[in-house]
Design a protein around this motif. Structure first.
Motif, PDB file in Angstrom:
ATOM      1  N   MET A 161       0.848  -1.195   0.000  1.00 18.93           N
ATOM      2  CA  MET A 161       0.000   0.000   0.000  1.00 18.93           C
ATOM      3  C   MET A 161       0.886   1.249   0.000  1.00 18.93           C
ATOM      4  O   MET A 161       1.742   1.399   0.868  1.00 18.93           O
ATOM      5  CB  MET A 161      -0.885  -0.026   1.257  1.00 18.93           C
ATOM      6  N   HIS A 162       0.677   2.101  -0.995  1.00 21.45           N
ATOM      7  CA  HIS A 162       1.466   3.345  -1.076  1.00 21.45           C
ATOM      8  C   HIS A 162       0.778   4.458  -0.297  1.00 21.45           C
ATOM      9  O   HIS A 162      -0.405   4.705  -0.496  1.00 21.45           O
ATOM     10  CB  HIS A 162       1.612   3.801  -2.528  1.00 21.45           C
ATOM     11  N   GLN A 163       1.544   5.109   0.537  1.00 21.23           N
ATOM     12  CA  GLN A 163       0.986   6.238   1.282  1.00 21.23           C
ATOM     13  C   GLN A 163       1.251   7.521   0.471  1.00 21.23           C
ATOM     14  O   GLN A 163       2.398   7.839   0.169  1.00 21.23           O
ATOM     15  CB  GLN A 163       1.651   6.343   2.638  1.00 21.23           C
ATOM     16  N   VAL A 164       0.155   8.206   0.117  1.00 22.94           N
ATOM     17  CA  VAL A 164       0.269   9.408  -0.714  1.00 22.94           C
ATOM     18  C   VAL A 164      -0.168  10.620   0.107  1.00 22.94           C
ATOM     19  O   VAL A 164      -1.326  10.722   0.519  1.00 22.94           O
ATOM     20  CB  VAL A 164      -0.590   9.289  -1.993  1.00 22.94           C
ATOM     21  N   LEU A 165       0.767  11.504   0.349  1.00 21.91           N
ATOM     22  CA  LEU A 165       0.473  12.718   1.108  1.00 21.91           C
ATOM     23  C   LEU A 165      -0.012  13.799   0.140  1.00 21.91           C
ATOM     24  O   LEU A 165       0.672  14.104  -0.841  1.00 21.91           O
ATOM     25  CB  LEU A 165       1.745  13.174   1.829  1.00 21.91           C
ATOM     26  N   GLU A 216      -3.023   4.787  -0.157  1.00 23.10           N
ATOM     27  CA  GLU A 216      -3.696   5.336   1.016  1.00 23.10           C
ATOM     28  C   GLU A 216      -3.420   6.843   1.061  1.00 23.10           C
ATOM     29  O   GLU A 216      -2.283   7.258   1.344  1.00 23.10           O
ATOM     30  CB  GLU A 216      -3.135   4.672   2.278  1.00 23.10           C
ATOM     31  N   PRO A 217      -4.442   7.674   0.739  1.00 23.10           N
ATOM     32  CA  PRO A 217      -4.188   9.121   0.773  1.00 23.10           C
ATOM     33  C   PRO A 217      -4.191   9.679   2.193  1.00 23.10           C
ATOM     34  O   PRO A 217      -4.975   9.238   3.030  1.00 23.10           O
ATOM     35  CB  PRO A 217      -5.353   9.708  -0.044  1.00 23.10           C
ATOM     36  N   VAL A 218      -3.285  10.598   2.441  1.00 23.20           N
ATOM     37  CA  VAL A 218      -3.236  11.316   3.726  1.00 23.20           C
ATOM     38  C   VAL A 218      -3.380  12.801   3.386  1.00 23.20           C
ATOM     39  O   VAL A 218      -2.588  13.332   2.605  1.00 23.20           O
ATOM     40  CB  VAL A 218      -1.899  11.075   4.446  1.00 23.20           C
ATOM     41  N   LEU A 219      -4.434  13.442   3.932  1.00 21.63           N
ATOM     42  CA  LEU A 219      -4.774  14.791   3.483  1.00 21.63           C
ATOM     43  C   LEU A 219      -4.404  15.863   4.502  1.00 21.63           C
ATOM     44  O   LEU A 219      -4.618  15.686   5.697  1.00 21.63           O
ATOM     45  CB  LEU A 219      -6.284  14.881   3.216  1.00 21.63           C
ATOM     46  N   PHE A 220      -3.880  16.977   3.976  1.00 25.39           N
ATOM     47  CA  PHE A 220      -3.630  18.150   4.816  1.00 25.39           C
ATOM     48  C   PHE A 220      -4.018  19.410   4.048  1.00 25.39           C
ATOM     49  O   PHE A 220      -3.641  19.568   2.885  1.00 25.39           O
ATOM     50  CB  PHE A 220      -2.142  18.246   5.191  1.00 25.39           C
ATOM     51  N   PRO A 222       6.060   9.272   3.615  1.00 27.95           N
ATOM     52  CA  PRO A 222       5.104   8.929   2.559  1.00 27.95           C
ATOM     53  C   PRO A 222       5.849   8.404   1.327  1.00 27.95           C
ATOM     54  O   PRO A 222       7.050   8.647   1.160  1.00 27.95           O
ATOM     55  CB  PRO A 222       4.429  10.269   2.253  1.00 27.95           C
ATOM     56  N   ASP A 223       5.116   7.695   0.472  1.00 24.42           N
ATOM     57  CA  ASP A 223       5.733   7.200  -0.764  1.00 24.42           C
ATOM     58  C   ASP A 223       5.682   8.252  -1.857  1.00 24.42           C
ATOM     59  O   ASP A 223       6.448   8.173  -2.830  1.00 24.42           O
ATOM     60  CB  ASP A 223       5.016   5.925  -1.222  1.00 24.42           C
ATOM     61  N   GLU A 230      15.024  12.046  -1.357  1.00 27.78           N
ATOM     62  CA  GLU A 230      14.766  11.363  -2.622  1.00 27.78           C
ATOM     63  C   GLU A 230      13.315  10.953  -2.805  1.00 27.78           C
ATOM     64  O   GLU A 230      12.949  10.394  -3.831  1.00 27.78           O
ATOM     65  CB  GLU A 230      15.669  10.127  -2.738  1.00 27.78           C
ATOM     66  N   LEU A 231      12.476  11.199  -1.813  1.00 24.19           N
ATOM     67  CA  LEU A 231      11.071  10.801  -1.945  1.00 24.19           C
ATOM     68  C   LEU A 231      10.411  11.612  -3.054  1.00 24.19           C
ATOM     69  O   LEU A 231      10.602  12.819  -3.145  1.00 24.19           O
ATOM     70  CB  LEU A 231      10.327  11.049  -0.626  1.00 24.19           C
TER      71      LEU A 231
END
Lengths: 350, 114
Positions: free
Chosen positions: A1-5, A28-32, A47-48, A76-77
């Protein structure tokens, strides 16, 4: 599962990007809405992929990327910057400032999906390389441990081979090695050096392999000619070990060559004086003599501990380095423990 | 400015034909409309060009999301003026944009069958 900020102060963009990310699957989106809070989150999370808007209150996207890249391990992300169509200069700045790619608003799903997938593929590649590097490092460590263990065993066996041709016992090399360790610790040597002398000291008499039996095993006192031959064991031991690539063997070569030097310059083979004698040689000289004196041999009785200590005291600055004697006597309780642990009648495990 | 008419095929094309995302997007647009109107009016009244530029930028993006090219172009004019530090006429321009937002909202409400 890729964590997408995802960081965007606009609800509609946040909602839209979240929906598009979820449609990609395995994300998996992480929202701000607030970039400052997002940055704080990034200190504890990796995050990925980061998707960040350019124009936001408190901190714009360029500043966010700069701060994000400055965090440890975040250089490098993958980062995607979102800009409006008319902001070509900002896009250039973003790419130069650490963004990997950009998206234009209004967001186009085909373009969005392709760019996000590319960035996530990049991340997968990065992780694979990092995992592989970690795996290889672990393999190298394991192999190195095995080699060191074999080296340690080999050294012990070489030392034992020399001792088998000598009235000395296996317990002698264990005791004198541990006495050497007590002295090294007392002198304040670092852990690496202490470990090194523990491993190298047993090789002090390895050169006795090259001494003829009629001299080595002679029950009585050696005549001057015989003693000259006997003295060669220091150089022979050094010759045997000196060219090794192993740090332990090299230390062993030094110990073999110098453990019969005396602090006042009256020792052999070179007649070195004071601190011109390598420290390991000065340390082993004390440990070896003390154990030889206090051990019973076919040709002599064991000296009492008091008599042996007195000889060390009297030999300060003459036979022995005074600091080494002091360190040895300061560790007296440990010396007694070592004597108990390695008795002559016991054959140590190899 | 020409009256707003929703170009559903154009929006859907951008969304890859996804009707669910389309409806969700319109809904969020309507949910945020009061906040967005208040933000641009307050920015214009403040006389702060940086704040005005940011809020005009947000509206430009909002109009573009629903393919309102005319609304987006008008917001861009205000954004550029603010970027140059010009805030004269900002209150009127903001009022225009608010009016446009309300017009768009009416069309979107109808589109959602409300």
């Amino acid at each position: 599962m890729h964590q997408v900020l995802i960081i965007d102060d606009s609800d509609i963009n946040l909602t839209l990007i979240k929906a598009l990310v979820l449609k990609l699957g395995d994300c998996e989106p992480v929202l701000f809405e607030n970039p400052v809070k997002a940055l704080a989150w990034c200190r504890d999370h990796e995050p990925d992929l980061v998707i960040v808007d350019y124009m936001m209150p408190d901190m714009d996207g360029l500043k966010f990327i700069a701060a994000f890249r400055a965090l440890h391990g975040r250089d490098e992300l993958p980062v995607l910057m979102i800009t409006a169509n008319d902001q070509k200069d900002i896009r250039y700045e973003a790419l130069l400032g650490g963004a990997n790619d950009f998206l234009t608003k209004p967001i186009d799903r085909v373009e969005f999906s392709a760019r996000v997938r590319n960035m996530l593929s990049l991340r997968v590649g990065q992780k694979f390389l990092a995992d592989r590097a970690a795996y290889l490092a672990e393999m190298v460590d394991e192999r190195t441990r095995e080699i060191r263990e074999r080296e340690r065993e080999l050294i012990f066996r070489i030392s034992r081979a020399a001792e088998f041709r000598d009235p000395e016992t296996g317990a002698h090399i264990q005791r004198m090695a541990h006495y050497s360790l007590i002295i090294a610790r007392g002198l304040g040597l670092d852990d690496e050096k202490c470990k090194l002398i523990l491993q190298a000291a047993p090789m002090h008499d390895v050169g006795k392999i090259g001494i003829p039996d009629y001299i080595l095993l002679k029950p009585g006192r050696l005549n001057p000619e015989e003693f000259e031959v006997m003295k060669r064991h220091a150089v022979i031991g050094h010759e045997l070990l000196k060219d090794s690539g192993s740090e332990i063997m090299q230390a062993g070569a030094e110990v073999a060559l110098t453990h019969h030097e005396k602090y006042d310059g009256s020792g052999y083979p070179k007649g070195l004086k004071g601190t011109a004698i390598p420290l390991f040689g000065r340390i082993v000289a004390v440990a070896d003599v003390f154990d030889a004196l206090t051990s019973e041999r076919p040709y002599k009785k064991a000296w009492s501990l008091d008599d042996a200590c007195r000889l060390l005291e009297e030999g300060r600055g003459r036979h022995f380095d005074p600091l080494c004697v002091e360190a040895f006597l300061a560790g007296w309780e440990d010396v007694l423990d070592i004597r108990q642990q390695f008795r002559d009648e016991e054959i140590p495990d190899i | 400015m020409t009256p707003f008419a929703i170009d559903k095929p154009a929006i859907l094309e951008r969304l890859g034909g996804d009707e669910d995302i389309y409806l969700m997007m319109l809904d969020v647009f309507l949910q945020d409309i009061d906040n967005n109107c208040a933000a641009i009016e307050a920015a214009a009244a403040s006389g702060d060009p940086v704040r005005l530029q940011r809020e005009a930028h947000t509206l430009k993006s909002l109009f573009a999301t629903v393919s309102d090219d005319a609304g987006s172009a008008e917001a861009l004019v205000l954004e550029r003026r603010a970027k140059e530090g010009r805030v004269d006429g900002a209150v009127d321009a903001a009022a225009h944009l608010v009016e446009r937002l309300r017009d768009v909202a009416v069309v979107l409400e109808r589109e959602l069958g409300r």
